[in-house]
Design a protein around this motif. Structure first.
Motif, PDB file in Angstrom:
ATOM      1  N   SER A   1       3.918  -0.555  -2.437  1.00 37.49           N
ATOM      2  CA  SER A   1       2.755   0.085  -3.073  1.00 37.49           C
ATOM      3  C   SER A   1       1.545   0.122  -2.131  1.00 37.49           C
ATOM      4  CB  SER A   1       2.403  -0.620  -4.385  1.00 37.49           C
ATOM      5  OG  SER A   1       2.197  -1.996  -4.168  1.00 37.49           O
ATOM      6  N   VAL A   2       1.675  -0.517  -0.975  1.00 37.18           N
ATOM      7  CA  VAL A   2       0.665  -0.386   0.091  1.00 37.18           C
ATOM      8  C   VAL A   2       1.169   0.601   1.152  1.00 37.18           C
ATOM      9  CG1 VAL A   2      -0.443  -1.629   2.020  1.00 37.18           C
ATOM     10  CG2 VAL A   2      -0.427  -2.620  -0.266  1.00 37.18           C
ATOM     11  N   THR A   3       2.408   0.420   1.567  1.00 30.88           N
ATOM     12  CA  THR A   3       2.919   1.321   2.620  1.00 30.88           C
ATOM     13  C   THR A   3       3.133   2.740   2.081  1.00 30.88           C
ATOM     14  OG1 THR A   3       5.149   0.511   2.172  1.00 30.88           O
ATOM     15  CG2 THR A   3       3.998  -0.496   4.010  1.00 30.88           C
ATOM     16  N   GLY A   4       3.430   2.859   0.804  1.00 27.41           N
ATOM     17  CA  GLY A   4       3.629   4.188   0.191  1.00 27.41           C
ATOM     18  C   GLY A   4       2.374   5.056   0.298  1.00 27.41           C
ATOM     19  N   PRO A   5       1.240   4.606  -0.254  1.00 29.90           N
ATOM     20  CA  PRO A   5       0.026   5.415  -0.111  1.00 29.90           C
ATOM     21  C   PRO A   5      -0.394   5.620   1.354  1.00 29.90           C
ATOM     22  CG  PRO A   5      -0.458   3.356  -1.271  1.00 29.90           C
ATOM     23  CD  PRO A   5       1.029   3.483  -1.180  1.00 29.90           C
ATOM     24  N   LEU A   6      -0.060   4.652   2.214  1.00 25.86           N
ATOM     25  CA  LEU A   6      -0.423   4.826   3.627  1.00 25.86           C
ATOM     26  C   LEU A   6       0.419   5.932   4.271  1.00 25.86           C
ATOM     27  CD1 LEU A   6      -1.048   1.134   4.738  1.00 25.86           C
ATOM     28  CD2 LEU A   6      -2.738   2.946   4.439  1.00 25.86           C
ATOM     29  N   SER A   7       1.696   6.028   3.913  1.00 27.85           N
ATOM     30  CA  SER A   7       2.528   7.128   4.431  1.00 27.85           C
ATOM     31  C   SER A   7       1.971   8.467   3.935  1.00 27.85           C
ATOM     32  CB  SER A   7       3.975   7.004   3.949  1.00 27.85           C
ATOM     33  OG  SER A   7       4.488   5.794   4.338  1.00 27.85           O
ATOM     34  N   TYR A   8       1.562   8.475   2.687  1.00 25.80           N
ATOM     35  CA  TYR A   8       0.969   9.689   2.109  1.00 25.80           C
ATOM     36  C   TYR A   8      -0.280  10.094   2.918  1.00 25.80           C
ATOM     37  CZ  TYR A   8      -1.996  12.252  -1.227  1.00 25.80           C
ATOM     38  OH  TYR A   8      -2.840  13.161  -1.808  1.00 25.80           O
ATOM     39  N   LEU A   9      -1.098   9.091   3.246  1.00 34.62           N
ATOM     40  CA  LEU A   9      -2.328   9.390   3.992  1.00 34.62           C
ATOM     41  C   LEU A   9      -2.026   9.852   5.420  1.00 34.62           C
ATOM     42  CD1 LEU A   9      -4.706   6.527   2.799  1.00 34.62           C
ATOM     43  CD2 LEU A   9      -4.849   8.955   2.231  1.00 34.62           C
ATOM     44  N   GLN A  10      -0.950   9.317   5.998  1.00 32.91           N
ATOM     45  CA  GLN A  10      -0.568   9.755   7.355  1.00 32.91           C
ATOM     46  C   GLN A  10      -0.296  11.258   7.347  1.00 32.91           C
ATOM     47  OE1 GLN A  10       2.524   6.771   8.074  1.00 32.91           O
ATOM     48  NE2 GLN A  10       1.575   6.311  10.040  1.00 32.91           N
ATOM     49  N   GLU A  11       0.353  11.714   6.290  1.00 35.37           N
ATOM     50  CA  GLU A  11       0.624  13.158   6.191  1.00 35.37           C
ATOM     51  C   GLU A  11      -0.655  13.962   6.033  1.00 35.37           C
ATOM     52  OE1 GLU A  11       3.456  13.698   3.034  1.00 35.37           O
ATOM     53  OE2 GLU A  11       4.868  12.378   4.059  1.00 35.37           O
ATOM     54  N   LYS A  12      -1.709  13.314   5.537  1.00 33.82           N
ATOM     55  CA  LYS A  12      -3.000  14.008   5.348  1.00 33.82           C
ATOM     56  C   LYS A  12      -3.885  13.877   6.589  1.00 33.82           C
ATOM     57  CE  LYS A  12      -2.358  14.915   0.957  1.00 33.82           C
ATOM     58  NZ  LYS A  12      -1.869  16.232   0.732  1.00 33.82           N
TER      59      LYS A  12
ATOM     60  N   ASN B   1      -2.796   1.589  -4.771  1.00 33.82           N
ATOM     61  CA  ASN B   1      -2.979   3.031  -4.529  1.00 33.82           C
ATOM     62  C   ASN B   1      -4.440   3.425  -4.633  1.00 33.82           C
ATOM     63  OD1 ASN B   1      -0.517   5.217  -4.458  1.00 33.82           O
ATOM     64  ND2 ASN B   1       0.153   3.220  -5.191  1.00 33.82           N
ATOM     65  N   LEU B   2      -5.106   2.881  -5.659  1.00 38.20           N
ATOM     66  CA  LEU B   2      -6.525   3.225  -5.856  1.00 38.20           C
ATOM     67  C   LEU B   2      -7.374   2.707  -4.693  1.00 38.20           C
ATOM     68  CD1 LEU B   2      -8.928   4.278  -7.482  1.00 38.20           C
ATOM     69  CD2 LEU B   2      -8.858   2.176  -8.840  1.00 38.20           C
ATOM     70  N   ALA B   3      -7.091   1.480  -4.275  1.00 36.00           N
ATOM     71  CA  ALA B   3      -7.875   0.899  -3.170  1.00 36.00           C
ATOM     72  C   ALA B   3      -7.712   1.753  -1.916  1.00 36.00           C
ATOM     73  CB  ALA B   3      -7.413  -0.530  -2.896  1.00 36.00           C
ATOM     74  N   ILE B   4      -6.466   2.078  -1.584  1.00 35.89           N
ATOM     75  CA  ILE B   4      -6.189   2.728  -0.297  1.00 35.89           C
ATOM     76  C   ILE B   4      -6.582   4.205  -0.310  1.00 35.89           C
ATOM     77  CG2 ILE B   4      -4.283   3.358   1.249  1.00 35.89           C
ATOM     78  CD1 ILE B   4      -3.046   0.576   0.388  1.00 35.89           C
ATOM     79  N   LYS B   5      -6.102   4.931  -1.322  1.00 35.54           N
ATOM     80  CA  LYS B   5      -6.455   6.364  -1.369  1.00 35.54           C
ATOM     81  C   LYS B   5      -7.935   6.539  -1.703  1.00 35.54           C
ATOM     82  CE  LYS B   5      -1.939   7.805  -3.109  1.00 35.54           C
ATOM     83  NZ  LYS B   5      -1.285   8.117  -4.383  1.00 35.54           N
ATOM     84  N   GLY B   6      -8.448   5.653  -2.566  1.00 39.35           N
ATOM     85  CA  GLY B   6      -9.856   5.757  -2.972  1.00 39.35           C
ATOM     86  C   GLY B   6     -10.797   5.562  -1.793  1.00 39.35           C
TER      87      GLY B   6
END
Ligand code: PLP
Length: 373
Positions: free
Chosen positions: A100-111, A74-79
């Protein structure tokens, strides 16, 4: 009892627990406290950090301790996304990745970030031609597991690194959770690398993100002083120190363990190849010997799992962190066959696996298979 789910978790080593207890008893002060006890705790943490760094052949400043691989991913991807989002909003990953990789990526897609999934080849490796097609000047991150948790496919990280040479805005994150301590990982090839202690006979609740010095990350956990500015919180001294012990043993025994597990893996493959309706999803040529993923035609994987459990043999149907009764994404991506992806069983081996256990598993599999067919 025969445990064959080492990719999900591993029993803590005696030496790791002993070290955890000793350090907890000796250094109870906050490592950031400005008195002699705090300074002693800080010296201990610095020594453990240095030893971990030496083992991984990195600088101590490049280690960010986290609660595990999920937080590190999460830190790597969102950071990276927050820090470098001005340079581009395009990220590439694959269907093999952990939640734990696809989860933060889905979050970022929404952003507003654009996430592309690279195709994989029939053996499970990343399709490099497709990756080349997907790369763009505004790609800021690619994230791939060194070894994925379901099929166990070892990716060619050097070839992937070579592809991004012409994309100066693109950072390379590698989830090496299923690789560190099992196969050699060249950290020179990546910008960010995730691992966790509980997959290598360490304690739950500690992992790390390795971040090359030149990279900045926007933290996801804000607060007070820690070992780095990228993750706040009182440093978990005994956990960090015990992770160093876990790593020490895993790396020392890596080669011998690999050979042993490879032999067991081949025995299981040989036995399973005798069943025309059992499909081995983990390609022998490219998969880590620690994981064998199979599909059972005409048998529900959960029923086979249950039958084996009745014989006190513990395997998993998929990665422990995915929703039950859904198709395995890696197997679906590999085969395009939904039925095959719905009937997967993952057998994963470890340094404690014995020859006798392998014999018992093969016999129990046969008996369970006959009962279910
Ligand atoms: N990444 C991979 C490839 C994994 O196999 C796992 C654990 O199953 C994780 C990340 C998450 O690790 P943790 O339990 O330390 O958060």
């Amino acid at each position: 009892m025969i445990y064959l789910d080492y990719a999900a978790d591993t029993p803590v080593r005696k030496e790791v627990l002993e070290r955890f207890n000793k350090v907890s008893e000796t250094y109870f002060a906050n490592p950031n406290a400005n008195h002699a006890l705090g300074k002693a705790a800080k010296a201990c943490i610095e020594e453990a950090t240095l030893k971990i760094a030496q083992q991984l052949k990195i600088k101590p400043e490049e280690l960010i301790f986290t609660s595990g691989a999920t937080e590190a991913n999460n830190l790597a991807i969102k950071g990276v996304a927050e820090q470098y989002g001005r340079k581009g909003k395009h990220i590439i990953t694959s269907y093999l990745e952990h939640s734990s990789v696809t989860g933060p990526l889905s979050y970022l897609q929404e952003k507003g970030f654009e996430v592309d999934f690279v195709q994989i080849m029939p053996d499970g490796r990343i399709n490099l031609e497709h990756l080349q097609e997907l790369l763009r000047p505004d790609t800021i991150l690619i994230s791939f597991a060194a070894v994925d948790s379901e099929l166990g496919v070892i990716q060619d990280l050097r070839a992937i690194r070579n592809l991004i040479k012409d994309y100066p805005n693109c950072l390379f994150h590698v989830d090496a959770t299923q690789a560190i301590g099992k196969i050699s990982v060249d950290l020179e090839l990546m910008d960010l690398m995730t691992f966790t202690a509980h997959k290598l006979y360490g304690i739950h609740g500690i992992g790390a993100l390795v971040k090359k010095e030149k990279i900045y990350l926007t933290p996801i956990v804000h607060g007070g002083l820690s070992t780095t500015p990228f993750r706040s919180g009182t440093p978990t001294l005994a956990l960090i120190d015990s992770m160093n012990t876990a790593l020490e043993f895993a790396l020392k025994e890596q080669e011998a363990c690999y050979e042993k597990v490879l032999d067991f893996n081949q025995q299981i493959r040989k036995a399973l190849s005798g069943y025309p309706e059992v499909y081995i999803n983990s390609d022998e040529k490219v998969a880590s010997p620690y994981i064998i993923n199979i599909s059972l035609k005409g048998i529900k994987a959960s029923e086979m799992q249950q039958k084996l459990e009745e014989r006190e043999i513990y395997v998993s149907t998929k990665s422990a962190c995915v929703t039950p009764n859904t198709p395995s994404r890696p197997v679906l991506a590999l085969s395009g066959d939904r039925k095959r992806a719905l009937s997967t069983l993952r057998i994963s081996l470890g340094h404690l696996t014995t020859q006798e256990e392998i014999h018992c598993f093969i016999e129990a599999f046969d008996a369970s298979y006959k009962e279910l067919k």
